[in-house]
Scaffold this motif. Sequence first.
Motif, PDB file in Angstrom:
ATOM      1  N   ILE A  49      49.883  41.253  33.381  1.00  0.00           N
ATOM      2  CA  ILE A  49      51.293  41.227  33.783  1.00  0.00           C
ATOM      3  C   ILE A  49      52.054  40.256  32.898  1.00  0.00           C
ATOM      4  O   ILE A  49      53.200  40.522  32.502  1.00  0.00           O
ATOM      5  CB  ILE A  49      51.424  40.829  35.264  1.00  0.00           C
ATOM      6  CG1 ILE A  49      50.686  41.820  36.167  1.00  0.00           C
ATOM      7  CG2 ILE A  49      52.895  40.764  35.671  1.00  0.00           C
ATOM      8  CD1 ILE A  49      50.714  41.454  37.641  1.00  0.00           C
ATOM      9  N   GLY A  50      51.416  39.122  32.563  1.00  0.00           N
ATOM     10  CA  GLY A  50      52.070  38.101  31.756  1.00  0.00           C
ATOM     11  C   GLY A  50      52.545  38.623  30.409  1.00  0.00           C
ATOM     12  O   GLY A  50      53.660  38.309  29.965  1.00  0.00           O
ATOM     13  N   ARG A  51      51.726  39.415  29.731  1.00  0.00           N
ATOM     14  CA  ARG A  51      52.115  39.944  28.423  1.00  0.00           C
ATOM     15  C   ARG A  51      53.376  40.805  28.537  1.00  0.00           C
ATOM     16  O   ARG A  51      54.265  40.742  27.681  1.00  0.00           O
ATOM     17  CB  ARG A  51      50.979  40.780  27.835  1.00  0.00           C
ATOM     18  CG  ARG A  51      49.739  39.997  27.508  1.00  0.00           C
ATOM     19  CD  ARG A  51      48.848  40.733  26.525  1.00  0.00           C
ATOM     20  NE  ARG A  51      48.477  42.074  26.973  1.00  0.00           N
ATOM     21  CZ  ARG A  51      47.407  42.351  27.702  1.00  0.00           C
ATOM     22  NH1 ARG A  51      46.618  41.358  28.101  1.00  0.00           N
ATOM     23  NH2 ARG A  51      47.122  43.591  28.037  1.00  0.00           N
ATOM     24  N   HIS A  52      53.417  41.614  29.581  1.00  0.00           N
ATOM     25  CA  HIS A  52      54.582  42.470  29.756  1.00  0.00           C
ATOM     26  C   HIS A  52      55.822  41.666  30.157  1.00  0.00           C
ATOM     27  O   HIS A  52      56.947  41.981  29.727  1.00  0.00           O
ATOM     28  CB  HIS A  52      54.285  43.543  30.809  1.00  0.00           C
ATOM     29  CG  HIS A  52      53.382  44.626  30.317  1.00  0.00           C
ATOM     30  ND1 HIS A  52      52.015  44.482  30.238  1.00  0.00           N
ATOM     31  CD2 HIS A  52      53.664  45.883  29.865  1.00  0.00           C
ATOM     32  CE1 HIS A  52      51.482  45.606  29.767  1.00  0.00           C
ATOM     33  NE2 HIS A  52      52.448  46.470  29.540  1.00  0.00           N
ATOM     34  N   LEU A  53      55.630  40.625  30.975  1.00  0.00           N
ATOM     35  CA  LEU A  53      56.768  39.786  31.347  1.00  0.00           C
ATOM     36  C   LEU A  53      57.329  39.056  30.128  1.00  0.00           C
ATOM     37  O   LEU A  53      58.544  39.012  29.916  1.00  0.00           O
ATOM     38  CB  LEU A  53      56.365  38.783  32.422  1.00  0.00           C
ATOM     39  CG  LEU A  53      57.465  37.796  32.833  1.00  0.00           C
ATOM     40  CD1 LEU A  53      58.641  38.535  33.466  1.00  0.00           C
ATOM     41  CD2 LEU A  53      56.921  36.743  33.799  1.00  0.00           C
TER      42      LEU A  53
END
Length: 699
Positions: A49-53
């Motif tokens: 999720i972090g990469r996409h955020l």
Amino acid sequence: MALGMPPRAGLSYALTSTALRRRATPRLLARSCKGMRMTYFVTGATGFIGRHLVANLLKRKGTIYCLVRKGSMEKFEQLKEDLGADDKRLVAVTGDLAKAKLGVSPAMQKTLEGKVQHFFHLAALYDLSADAESQQVANIDGTRNAIGLAELIRAGCFHHTSSIAAAGLYPGVFREDMFDEAEDLDDPYFRTKHDSEGIVRRECKRPWRIYRPGIVIGNSQTGEMDKIDGPYYFFRLIKKLRQTLPPWMPTVGLEGGRANLVPVDWVAAVMDHIAHKAGLDGHCFHLTDPAPRRIGEVLNIFARAGHAPQMTMRLDARMFAFIPQSIRGALGSLPPIKRFTQMVLRDFGIPRAILKFINYPTRFDSRETERALKGSKIKLPKLEDYAWRIWDYWERHLDPDLFVDRSLSGKVKNKVVVVTGGSSGIGKAVAQKVASAGAIVVICARGEEELAATRKEIEEAGGICHTYVVDLSDLASCDAFTQRVIEEHGSVDILVNNAGRSIRRSIALSYDRFHDFERTMQLNYFGALRLIMGFLPTMSERHKGHIINISSIGVLTNAPRFSAYVASKAALDAFSRCAQAEYSDLGINFTTINMPLVKTPMIAPTKMYDHVPTLTPEEAADLVVQAIIERPVRIATRLGLFASILYALAPRAYEIIMNSAFRLFPDSAAAKGMAGRPELEQPTNEQIAVAALMRGVHW
């Protein structure tokens, strides 16, 4: 604005005066910086999720500080490269989730102090199968340490990524303003996600916002996913159904509870939008599907995406609730049921913990999130519209079968492989293949010269080969062979029982040839059995071993004129099935190969076989290689399996078919006692056509 100043003067002063900035509230800073350059701090930036955020945050102006462990610096550099970010936009902060204040150095704390408007805490352990201690450290201690750093640097707003797991197994609709109502939090993952959210609610003195995503799956645009989770656990089962059954075949499955699936790109977009919207501090947001589908429907959607059969009849798992828990527990603890369940779950890669969520009872109200997204054009895509991308990405990148070593060398290198009848035909081809893959090959046969020639070929190709002259129809010779092999090589890893004798003769011509049955049984059954019994003790002690028996398609087709041969092979097949039941828990595998007709010296006397389709020894050896790599219970052609099924369903009709074929194909000259004479007739076109139609069957 603050201190009664005009709005513009107050804004300028708030941005330039350190003294006033330290007195201003974080909420004031967050609002006053709207539309201007932002500073973010993100934990778990290299996570899924972090990469996409981070990709969404990079579309805004500002600098993003990312907490990175020393061991994950390479992943961070790859993230920068993938997103096209430079060192000014994406900055690594060395630290550790398990340490106080996330282990961030005093110098970096000073750099960050008063500058971070948005502190995103995403780092956590999202794994139902992880142990309780690891989840305690990552989810609870990590959250407390993140809050500690946010307090120290006076971050503007603390954005906590929780999970719908924080609701436990609440029976009914769980609203966004509910927290203490959570039930059944016995599972470590549910408990730690609930407790970590509670820490934010009780202990965080900064303004906060909480996000509870549903079951996060791959990117709806690319299918990208970083691990097997949620519905992905059932993809191998779907693939197996596709390999076994045609897509139009109806199947039976379970209905189950509702699975709340959301794509990661949508989750990141929603978090980014809500985080930058004013007036939402102290709120919790369900990043969920307002109309989730039941598990059976979800699996059918992915079955369609994977071109697999769908579950036409779906049994509601709740119907089993009428069985008392004590009875269900007792049945589940029975050794056969327990082992069978473990085997199925292991083969399909399904963790046992996932089964208790089949009847997931909770639905999630998401009206707060829907209000926050109003006018944003951020829409949750329909699963059926992007399921094919999810399946395609899994099949290309995540399917566990992709990472299994399916090379022959990975199975036989430096291992002792015994091949009987290894001086010619199938045995020789097998010996050459496994030797080239690095095995220590042991071959045996009666002909010393042929053995020597095969050994020379293998050694010239760089392989290792040991030869033994053995008469496998002599039990004393078999015993001496097994004893020598164990003494000289210590143990045997793989035994390929290939040596055999075939007799093509009708029963009517065998009335006075009882020795035909004796000698085929002596070699094909008793000889092979003697070797198995000789090598099994050491295999049992080592808890590993593989026995491959070269059987015949005739066992499945009940080929006429091969009663002696088929009976001897059928005996070996039956023994293997019985033995597997006794040794399956000792790491010993038995594989039966129902070999179709192969062009070897054994079939040379029957000249008709010169005109019908046959396998080459090399093609037959490939089946043995497949057996070594995959260790199946049986390898057979589709025609052989079809024949056995047809015989089971309609034995009388099958008898008519085989009797007609028996009358069509005559006994050979050799079978009639006229060995050395030419065949009286060449095969007719009708005979060749039938042999071609039933490819590989002995006639």
